[in-house]
Design a protein around this motif. Structure first.
Motif, short mmCIF file in Angstrom:
data_model
loop_
_atom_site.label_atom_id
_atom_site.label_comp_id
_atom_site.label_asym_id
_atom_site.label_seq_id
_atom_site.Cartn_x
_atom_site.Cartn_y
_atom_site.Cartn_z
N PHE A 179 0.83 -1.20 0.00
CA PHE A 179 0.00 0.00 0.00
C PHE A 179 0.87 1.26 0.00
O PHE A 179 1.96 1.28 0.54
N ASP A 180 0.32 2.31 -0.60
CA ASP A 180 0.96 3.63 -0.61
C ASP A 180 -0.12 4.64 -0.23
O ASP A 180 -1.08 4.85 -0.99
N GLY A 181 0.02 5.24 0.96
CA GLY A 181 -0.98 6.20 1.41
C GLY A 181 -2.36 5.60 1.55
O GLY A 181 -3.37 6.27 1.32
N GLY A 182 -2.42 4.34 1.94
CA GLY A 182 -3.70 3.67 2.11
C GLY A 182 -4.28 3.08 0.83
O GLY A 182 -5.34 2.46 0.86
N HIS A 183 -3.59 3.26 -0.28
CA HIS A 183 -4.08 2.74 -1.56
C HIS A 183 -3.28 1.49 -1.96
O HIS A 183 -2.04 1.51 -1.92
N LEU A 184 -3.98 0.46 -2.36
CA LEU A 184 -3.33 -0.76 -2.82
C LEU A 184 -2.64 -0.50 -4.15
O LEU A 184 -3.27 -0.08 -5.12
N VAL A 185 -1.31 -0.75 -4.22
CA VAL A 185 -0.56 -0.47 -5.44
C VAL A 185 0.00 -1.74 -6.08
O VAL A 185 0.35 -1.73 -7.27
N ALA A 186 0.08 -2.83 -5.33
CA ALA A 186 0.58 -4.10 -5.87
C ALA A 186 0.10 -5.22 -4.98
O ALA A 186 -0.23 -5.02 -3.80
N PRO A 206 9.66 -3.49 -9.62
CA PRO A 206 10.81 -4.13 -8.97
C PRO A 206 10.86 -3.91 -7.46
O PRO A 206 11.16 -4.84 -6.70
N GLU A 207 10.54 -2.70 -6.98
CA GLU A 207 10.56 -2.45 -5.53
C GLU A 207 9.46 -3.22 -4.83
O GLU A 207 9.66 -3.76 -3.73
N PHE A 256 7.82 -7.95 -1.48
CA PHE A 256 7.11 -9.22 -1.32
C PHE A 256 8.10 -10.35 -1.05
O PHE A 256 7.82 -11.28 -0.28
N ALA A 257 9.26 -10.29 -1.67
CA ALA A 257 10.28 -11.31 -1.44
C ALA A 257 10.74 -11.31 0.01
O ALA A 257 10.93 -12.37 0.62
N PHE A 290 12.21 -10.55 -7.59
CA PHE A 290 11.74 -11.42 -6.52
C PHE A 290 12.72 -12.58 -6.34
O PHE A 290 13.14 -12.89 -5.22
N TRP A 291 13.10 -13.21 -7.45
CA TRP A 291 14.01 -14.35 -7.38
C TRP A 291 15.40 -13.94 -6.91
O TRP A 291 16.06 -14.69 -6.18
N ASP A 292 15.85 -12.75 -7.30
CA ASP A 292 17.15 -12.27 -6.83
C ASP A 292 17.21 -12.22 -5.30
O ASP A 292 18.26 -12.47 -4.70
#
Length: 231
Positions: free
Chosen positions: A5-12, A27-28, A33-34, A57-59
């Motif tokens: 979330f960013d500022g209460g908004h779901l971004v990913a 990437p961030e 998540f990783a 993620f795999w990195d």
């Protein structure tokens, strides 16, 4: 399901089950998540999604999760949102429960050829058979017979009102090169767009030139690149 979330908004988001799938993740987001994934033991058998998210993620998790059984870094994601460019095979129809005697072995053969391990391994036969039957029950399985022989099949893996993803496209080895896949996929596109979703998508390995040729002839176009890590 994890969310960022960013500022209460779901971004990913990240779907966490047998398949681990980053959704709309840069990437961030994927790296975040990783880090979350590293706080628990690995339960996923596959990491799959846009190349730009799977790589970071795999990195992050690779050194801890151990060597993958297979990595496929260049998979073409394709879509078609209009009529197929070739004539559909009129013999392709939705599968019915009576087809399972021939359809289930074909699904096992396709999965084993594509993934490199049988879906029945480790006692998974009942679960996999149930999944095949579920897709038939939904009207998401498509078959083509020549007499009693199943010569083409494909399934809708998932669908929304916007798009449907195709999986499991298969022709028996001794019938390949006869145009069955091209006209069969044209029929699948026609039928899926008519009763399930207006856009049909799938993804294919870069090295599978025969399949890529089929999809190009039908009218699919590349929209992005996927990647898959398998354990």
């Amino acid at each position: 399901m994890w969310g960022r979330f960013d500022g209460g908004h779901l971004v990913a988001a990240c779907h966490v089950a047998a398949n681990l799938v980053p959704v709309q993740a840069g990437p961030e987001d994927a790296a975040a998540f990783a880090q979350r994934a590293l706080t628990r033991r690995r339960t996923a058998s596959t990491i799959v999604g846009p190349q730009s998210a799977v790589r970071p993620f795999w990195d992050e998790v690779g050194p801890s999760w151990g060597r993958a059984r297979d990595t496929r870094w260049d998979q073409r994601h394709l879509e078609i949102a209009g009529p197929p460019a070739v004539r559909p095979d009129q013999g392709v129809r939705a599968g019915v429960q009576g087809d399972l005697g021939t359809l289930y072995p074909a699904c096992v053969a396709m999965y084993t050829e594509e993934v490199g391990v049988s879906p029945e391994a480790g006692g998974g036969a009942d679960l996999y058979r149930a999944r095949v039957a579920q897709l038939v029950g939904r009207g998401w399985s498509f078959v083509r017979y020549d007499g009693d022989e199943l010569v083409f099949k494909a399934e809708v893996a998932c669908a929304t009102e916007h798009a449907a993803q195709i999986q499991g496209v298969w022709v028996p080895p001794h019938r390949r090169g006869q145009g069955l896949a091209t006209e069969g996929m044209a029929a699948v596109v026609h039928q899926v767009r008519a009763r399930i979703s207006p856009t049909v998508s799938l993804y294919v390995n870069d090295w599978n030139h025969a399949a890529r040729g089929v999809y190009e002839r039908v009218g699919f176009v590349e929209t992005t690149r996927f990647a898959t890590v398998m354990f």
